[in-house]
Motif scaffolding. Structure first.
Motif: not given
Ligand code: G4P
Length: 528
Positions: A92, A395, A397, A441, A444
């Motif tokens: 990540d 990604l 959000r 992810t 986040f």
């Protein structure tokens, strides 16, 4: 020869690349140990643990068992000064790793003898290839049963597309491990767990024919070894310095990090052959490390490294000249003069005030939001170093506040976290949404944790209809304005106020590109 040139030649600045668990931390520790930078094995891990204890948000890192931060470790070895730039291990955090790799002159690839080439190593190798970074290879955990050495070299050659030149060769493996042969000097180094800290502490035979060796490793093993070496020498390539420096060939070593075994052979070879700081490209000219004036670029920003300091530190790689405290530099992007007063160096033991730094070294500059990743510094000349990418996140959000009155803090937190480069923050032109983009992810979770911990803001990240982002460029100001008007619904500004197209679907992106041929959509933003 000038001081700068002499000091530059002494520097070896590199990073270790590997798949998690291959043994990077252990090897780092052993390299520091051989360099005399730490006294006792266990302190790198110990240091990690101590950091966890003092810094709350890193508790998250500890929970997940991954390393979120990277650090810089400097140690002397022989006549050289080695700078080891640590890279975070978890997938990540890839972007951070990529940028660290732009700041090194070479890399060391660690491969687990039982697992061979793993997925993350392949990715990191691709990045090294972009700049033809020279790579040495250490095949680790030889004290365990693993795959056939020849098979491993084949795999490196075919999967990673780089020629292998074995420099040491194992004698046995796992329980039968007896030692390694140095294929260039002919020396045989015996495996003795827990020893091998120095040459004096190791049993070394000058050659395979040396008296006493057959008794130590057994007649039949020696005979097998001779056969195997004949095969290896016929089937593999001899070490070629130019090929290595061009990034086309990797010298390969075998050993066991945890047992100190084969590490010093690797380190000695590294010091002798790994490249010193190389000339670097800017948008206007090539900068030679021996130039007397200081230049450098920022490849990493880290917030709140130490809760006692509550600071943000920009990591600058020195490309030429000499740094001294208080030196006046040009912060090229803003055009402003910046006095670098309290810069840090990163000795393996702790951070200390930098007394001086030379090409290849890394200094830490205290920063209150004016410095961004990719920024260049110079002693006057407006030089902008190229090649430090910002990757498009995959990604997205939307940040939603639990307490709407904390909008200001949220914006501040998101902007500052984005400066570190692991996440990116977008403000759509047509709405008040705050959108965070990341490549994984986990980021986040880290962002939510840190917002609460460091900025006192409780935010949740919820799905948003964005599939991908592209930085938008257009030479023609009129056409850009037209594009902006037509596509305002999908446009946003990033933390550095650059225009970004946030596409709800890939198809939408394709259509937008077809409709605006004069506009370039880039997946990376060169932070220049
Ligand atoms: P990483 O930073 O690449 O993720 O790897 P790290 O050095 O943490 O090593 C991963 C595991 O492999 C560790 O075991 C470590 O002790 C082990 N290891 C490293 N080098 C060698 C070696 O040469 N031989 C053998 N047999 N093992 C090695 P762990 O059980 O996950 O951690 P720990 O309990 O030892 O801390």
């Amino acid at each position: 020869m000038s001081d700068v040139s002499l000091q530059a030649r002494r520097r070896r600045t590199f990073a270790i690349i590997s798949h998690p668990d291959a043994g990077k931390t252990t090897l780092t520790e052993k390299l520091l140990l051989f360099g005399g930078a730490i006294q006792m094995a266990g302190s790198v891990k110990g240091r990690k643990a101590a950091r966890h204890a003092t810094s709350d948000w890193m508790a998250l890192e500890q929970e997940r068992g991954i390393s979120v931060t990277s650090s810089v470790m400097q140690f002397p070895y022989g006549d050289c000064i080695v700078n080891l730039l640590d890279t975070p291990g978890h997938a990540d955090f890839g972007e951070d790793t990529y940028r660290v790799l732009t700041a090194v002159d070479s890399a060391l690839m660690v491969i687990d003898v039982a697992k061979g080439v793993e997925e993350r190593t392949i990715k990191l190798m691709e990045v090294c290839r972009l700049r033809d970074t020279p790579i040495m290879t250490f095949i680790n955990k030889l004290d365990r049963e693993g795959r056939e050495p020849i098979e491993l070299l084949d795999e490196v050659e075919s999967v990673l597309g780089i020629q292998c030149a074995p420099v040491t060769w194992p004698i046995g493996m796992g329980k039968r491990l007896k030692g390694v042969v140095h294929l260039i000097t002919g020396e045989v180094h015996l495996y003795e767990p827990g020893r091998n800290f120095t040459r004096q502490d190791s049993t070394i035979f000058p050659s395979l024919d040396a008296p006493g060796l057959a008794e130590r490793i057994g007649e039949s093993m020696l005979a097998d070894l001779r056969d195997e070496l004949e095969l290896v020498q016929g089937a593999s390539h001899p070490f070629d310095l130019d090929e290595y420096l061009a990034g086309r060939q990797t010298p390969v070593f075998f050993g066991s990090g945890i047992n100190n075994f084969g590490v010093q052979l690797l380190l000695d070879f590294f010091i002798e052959h790994a490249p010193a700081p190389q000339p670097r490209a800017t948008t206007t000219r090539i900068v030679d490390p021996a130039e007397p004036r200081l230049t450098g670029f920022v490849f990493k920003i880290q917030a709140n490294m130490d809760p006692k300091h509550r600071d943000r530190v920009a990591f600058m790689r020195v490309c030429s000249g000499r740094f001294e405290p208080g030196i006046k530099t040009l912060h090229v992007r803003s055009g402003k003069e910046m006095k670098l007063a309290n810069a840090l160096t990163f000795l393996a033991s702790d951070r200390e005030l930098a007394v001086e730094a030379w090409p290849g070294d890394v200094i830490g500059i205290h920063n209150h939001g004016t410095i961004a990743i990719g920024d260049s510094f110079s002693e006057g000349e407006p030089l902008t170093f190229t090649g430090i990418p910002n990757f498009a996140p995959e990604l997205f959000r939307r940040a939603r506040l639990k307490d709407p009155l904390k909008l200001k803090q949220l914006q501040k937190g998101l902007t500052q976290l984005s400066e570190e480069g692991a996440t990116q923050f977008f403000r759509p032109l047509m709405s008040n949404d705050l959108i965070l983009g990341a490549v994984g992810t986990l980021q986040f979770d880290v962002a939510a944790y840190r917002l609460k911990d460091e900025y006192g803001v409780e935010a949740v990240f919820e799905p948003v209809s964005v599939a991908t982002a592209r930085w938008v460029y257009c030479q023609d100001a009129k056409k850009l304005e037209e594009f902006r008007e037509k596509n305002a619904m999908n446009l946003a500004l990033d933390a550095a106020d650059q225009l970004v197209y946030l596409a709800p679907t890939r198809v939408n992106l394709q259509l937008a590109q077809e409709r605006a041929p004069a506009v370039a959509f880039r997946a990376t933003r060169e932070t220049a």
